[in-house]
Design a protein around this motif. Structure first.
Motif, PDB file in Angstrom:
ATOM      1  N   SER A   1       3.803   7.410  -6.507  1.00 13.40           N
ATOM      2  CA  SER A   1       3.231   8.593  -7.152  1.00 13.40           C
ATOM      3  C   SER A   1       4.089   9.826  -6.916  1.00 13.40           C
ATOM      4  N   ARG A   2       5.018   9.745  -5.935  1.00 18.55           N
ATOM      5  CA  ARG A   2       5.895  10.876  -5.627  1.00 18.55           C
ATOM      6  C   ARG A   2       7.307  10.679  -6.159  1.00 18.55           C
ATOM      7  N   GLN A   3       7.786   9.442  -6.140  1.00 19.38           N
ATOM      8  CA  GLN A   3       9.084   9.149  -6.731  1.00 19.38           C
ATOM      9  C   GLN A   3       8.992   7.807  -7.437  1.00 19.38           C
ATOM     10  N   ASN A   4       9.708   7.679  -8.518  1.00 22.49           N
ATOM     11  CA  ASN A   4       9.599   6.504  -9.379  1.00 22.49           C
ATOM     12  C   ASN A   4      10.406   5.341  -8.800  1.00 22.49           C
ATOM     13  N   LEU A   5       9.814   4.674  -7.811  1.00 20.13           N
ATOM     14  CA  LEU A   5      10.501   3.544  -7.172  1.00 20.13           C
ATOM     15  C   LEU A   5      10.493   2.316  -8.075  1.00 20.13           C
ATOM     16  N   VAL A   6       9.363   2.034  -8.690  1.00 21.41           N
ATOM     17  CA  VAL A   6       9.209   0.919  -9.631  1.00 21.41           C
ATOM     18  C   VAL A   6       8.350   1.421 -10.787  1.00 21.41           C
ATOM     19  N   SER A   7       8.320   0.686 -11.887  1.00 16.80           N
ATOM     20  CA  SER A   7       7.470   1.107 -12.992  1.00 16.80           C
ATOM     21  C   SER A   7       6.005   1.013 -12.575  1.00 16.80           C
ATOM     22  N   SER A   8       5.225   1.983 -12.969  1.00 13.82           N
ATOM     23  CA  SER A   8       3.803   2.007 -12.586  1.00 13.82           C
ATOM     24  C   SER A   8       3.071   0.763 -13.073  1.00 13.82           C
ATOM     25  N   ALA A   9       3.407   0.308 -14.290  1.00 15.32           N
ATOM     26  CA  ALA A   9       2.738  -0.873 -14.851  1.00 15.32           C
ATOM     27  C   ALA A   9       2.992  -2.118 -14.013  1.00 15.32           C
ATOM     28  N   SER A  10       4.175  -2.206 -13.404  1.00 16.51           N
ATOM     29  CA  SER A  10       4.510  -3.404 -12.625  1.00 16.51           C
ATOM     30  C   SER A  10       3.669  -3.538 -11.367  1.00 16.51           C
TER      31      SER A  10
ATOM     32  N   GLU B   1       0.837  -1.206   0.000  1.00 22.69           N
ATOM     33  CA  GLU B   1       0.000   0.000   0.000  1.00 22.69           C
ATOM     34  C   GLU B   1       0.869   1.252   0.000  1.00 22.69           C
ATOM     35  N   GLN B   2       1.899   1.242   0.816  1.00 22.83           N
ATOM     36  CA  GLN B   2       2.783   2.399   0.903  1.00 22.83           C
ATOM     37  C   GLN B   2       3.624   2.551  -0.360  1.00 22.83           C
ATOM     38  N   LEU B   3       4.014   1.440  -0.960  1.00 24.57           N
ATOM     39  CA  LEU B   3       4.773   1.484  -2.204  1.00 24.57           C
ATOM     40  C   LEU B   3       3.950   2.139  -3.313  1.00 24.57           C
ATOM     41  N   ARG B   4       2.679   1.768  -3.404  1.00 26.38           N
ATOM     42  CA  ARG B   4       1.800   2.374  -4.412  1.00 26.38           C
ATOM     43  C   ARG B   4       1.695   3.882  -4.185  1.00 26.38           C
ATOM     44  N   ASP B   5       1.545   4.265  -2.931  1.00 27.36           N
ATOM     45  CA  ASP B   5       1.404   5.684  -2.605  1.00 27.36           C
ATOM     46  C   ASP B   5       2.693   6.446  -2.894  1.00 27.36           C
ATOM     47  N   GLU B   6       3.813   5.919  -2.438  1.00 29.94           N
ATOM     48  CA  GLU B   6       5.096   6.605  -2.622  1.00 29.94           C
ATOM     49  C   GLU B   6       5.505   6.657  -4.089  1.00 29.94           C
TER      50      GLU B   6
ATOM     51  N   ARG C   1       5.827  -9.603  -9.672  1.00 32.65           N
ATOM     52  CA  ARG C   1       6.977  -8.868 -10.180  1.00 32.65           C
ATOM     53  C   ARG C   1       7.951  -8.444  -9.086  1.00 32.65           C
ATOM     54  N   HIS C   2       7.442  -8.185  -7.886  1.00 31.80           N
ATOM     55  CA  HIS C   2       8.308  -7.605  -6.860  1.00 31.80           C
ATOM     56  C   HIS C   2       8.393  -8.417  -5.573  1.00 31.80           C
ATOM     57  N   ILE C   3       7.261  -8.914  -5.062  1.00 27.54           N
ATOM     58  CA  ILE C   3       7.293  -9.584  -3.758  1.00 27.54           C
ATOM     59  C   ILE C   3       7.798 -11.024  -3.890  1.00 27.54           C
ATOM     60  N   ALA C   4       7.109 -11.852  -4.654  1.00 31.41           N
ATOM     61  CA  ALA C   4       7.586 -13.229  -4.854  1.00 31.41           C
ATOM     62  C   ALA C   4       8.951 -13.248  -5.523  1.00 31.41           C
TER      63      ALA C   4
ATOM     64  N   THR D   1      24.985 -12.030   8.683  1.00 32.28           N
ATOM     65  CA  THR D   1      24.575 -10.745   8.124  1.00 32.28           C
ATOM     66  C   THR D   1      24.424 -10.808   6.605  1.00 32.28           C
ATOM     67  N   TRP D   2      23.394 -10.136   6.141  1.00 35.43           N
ATOM     68  CA  TRP D   2      23.014 -10.088   4.731  1.00 35.43           C
ATOM     69  C   TRP D   2      23.283  -8.682   4.223  1.00 35.43           C
ATOM     70  N   LEU D   3      23.968  -8.542   3.078  1.00 35.85           N
ATOM     71  CA  LEU D   3      24.251  -7.257   2.460  1.00 35.85           C
ATOM     72  C   LEU D   3      23.502  -7.183   1.135  1.00 35.85           C
ATOM     73  N   ASP D   4      22.585  -6.217   1.023  1.00 35.94           N
ATOM     74  CA  ASP D   4      21.779  -6.045  -0.190  1.00 35.94           C
ATOM     75  C   ASP D   4      22.230  -4.774  -0.895  1.00 35.94           C
ATOM     76  N   LEU D   5      22.730  -4.923  -2.111  1.00 39.51           N
ATOM     77  CA  LEU D   5      23.352  -3.815  -2.823  1.00 39.51           C
ATOM     78  C   LEU D   5      22.345  -3.094  -3.709  1.00 39.51           C
ATOM     79  N   GLY D   6      22.341  -1.766  -3.637  1.00 39.15           N
ATOM     80  CA  GLY D   6      21.433  -0.988  -4.463  1.00 39.15           C
ATOM     81  C   GLY D   6      19.980  -1.288  -4.174  1.00 39.15           C
ATOM     82  N   SER D   7      19.589  -1.181  -2.914  1.00 38.60           N
ATOM     83  CA  SER D   7      18.271  -1.653  -2.473  1.00 38.60           C
ATOM     84  C   SER D   7      17.105  -0.892  -3.088  1.00 38.60           C
ATOM     85  N   GLY D   8      17.296   0.380  -3.414  1.00 40.00           N
ATOM     86  CA  GLY D   8      16.265   1.133  -4.123  1.00 40.00           C
ATOM     87  C   GLY D   8      14.933   1.179  -3.390  1.00 40.00           C
ATOM     88  N   ALA D   9      13.922   0.575  -4.001  1.00 41.42           N
ATOM     89  CA  ALA D   9      12.582   0.536  -3.409  1.00 41.42           C
ATOM     90  C   ALA D   9      12.484  -0.442  -2.242  1.00 41.42           C
TER      91      ALA D   9
END
Length: 208
Positions: A36-45, A29-34, A52-55, A70-78
């Motif tokens: 609209s303010r910054q292009n975290l993922v493509s709108s179509a996805s 829900e928050q990803l959809r809202d955010e 496309r994103h969770i699974a 410890t887990w290191l995630d590079l370029g986490s973005g959205a």
């Protein structure tokens, strides 16, 4: 192969703790809202957000032992895949590396809101992150494999696991690497895209 949103949601639920799915639903829900303010993922996805994103993020867990360091995630973005993994399994220690200011703020806001005490953000370019040894390295759409290895080898040990979603380019990127890198990795089929693959490997690259 996961082909529907219902399948993707069920797949994700199987990889969450008892409240993980609830946290992820709120995150969506928050990803959809955010978005609209910054292009975290493509709108179509977002019409296929579970597949496309969770699974797509949580399938990484199938290649990682349940008890790990410890887990290191590079370029986490959205927050893909690292934040999604933290929402599913908040006991896991995860460091998210992101250099873009608004995305750093987005990641930190989610960590705070969901009380993810084992998850943190390194708000810097990877080149400037302090060297430490980690158990897992992941990266989704971060950099070509050769550059990724050059930048992140200093965080690895002989037992470090690398799980790198590479889309359609996985086999080609691996084939272009020197033998000591090719020997580390094998190619796994993505569960969410018949044309995509994941590079899974272990160790620390060595020319000798």
């Amino acid at each position: 192969m996961i082909t529907t949103e219902a399948q993707a949601r069920s797949f994700s639920a199987e990889r969450c703790d008892e409240r993980g799915l609830e946290r992820i639903e709120r995150f969506i829900e928050q990803l959809r809202d955010e978005n609209s303010r910054q292009n975290l993922v493509s709108s179509a996805s977002l019409d296929h957000v579970w597949q496309r994103h969770i699974a797509d993020s949580l399938q990484i867990l199938d290649h990682v032992p349940r008890e790990t360091g410890t887990w290191l995630d590079l370029g986490s973005g959205a927050g893909l895949p690292g934040l999604v993994v933290a929402l599913a399994r908040p006991e896991q220690s995860i460091i998210l590396v992101e250099s873009r200011k608004r995305r750093i703020e987005w990641l930190r806001a989610n960590i705070s809101q969901f009380g993810l005490t084992n998850c943190s953000v390194e708000g810097s370019r990877l080149e400037n992150v302090e060297t430490r040894q980690v158990s897992i390295i992941t990266a989704r759409a971060f950099a070509p494999l050769g550059k990724l290895m050059d930048l992140s080898t200093r965080f690895s040990t002989r037992s470090t696991l690398w799980v790198l979603p590479k889309g359609r380019s996985a086999a080609q990127e691996l084939a272009e690497q020197p033998p000591y890198v090719r020997a580390m990795f094998h190619v796994e089929q993505s569960r969410t895209d018949p044309e995509a693959a994941i590079l899974v490997g272990q160790g620390r690259p060595s020319r000798t």
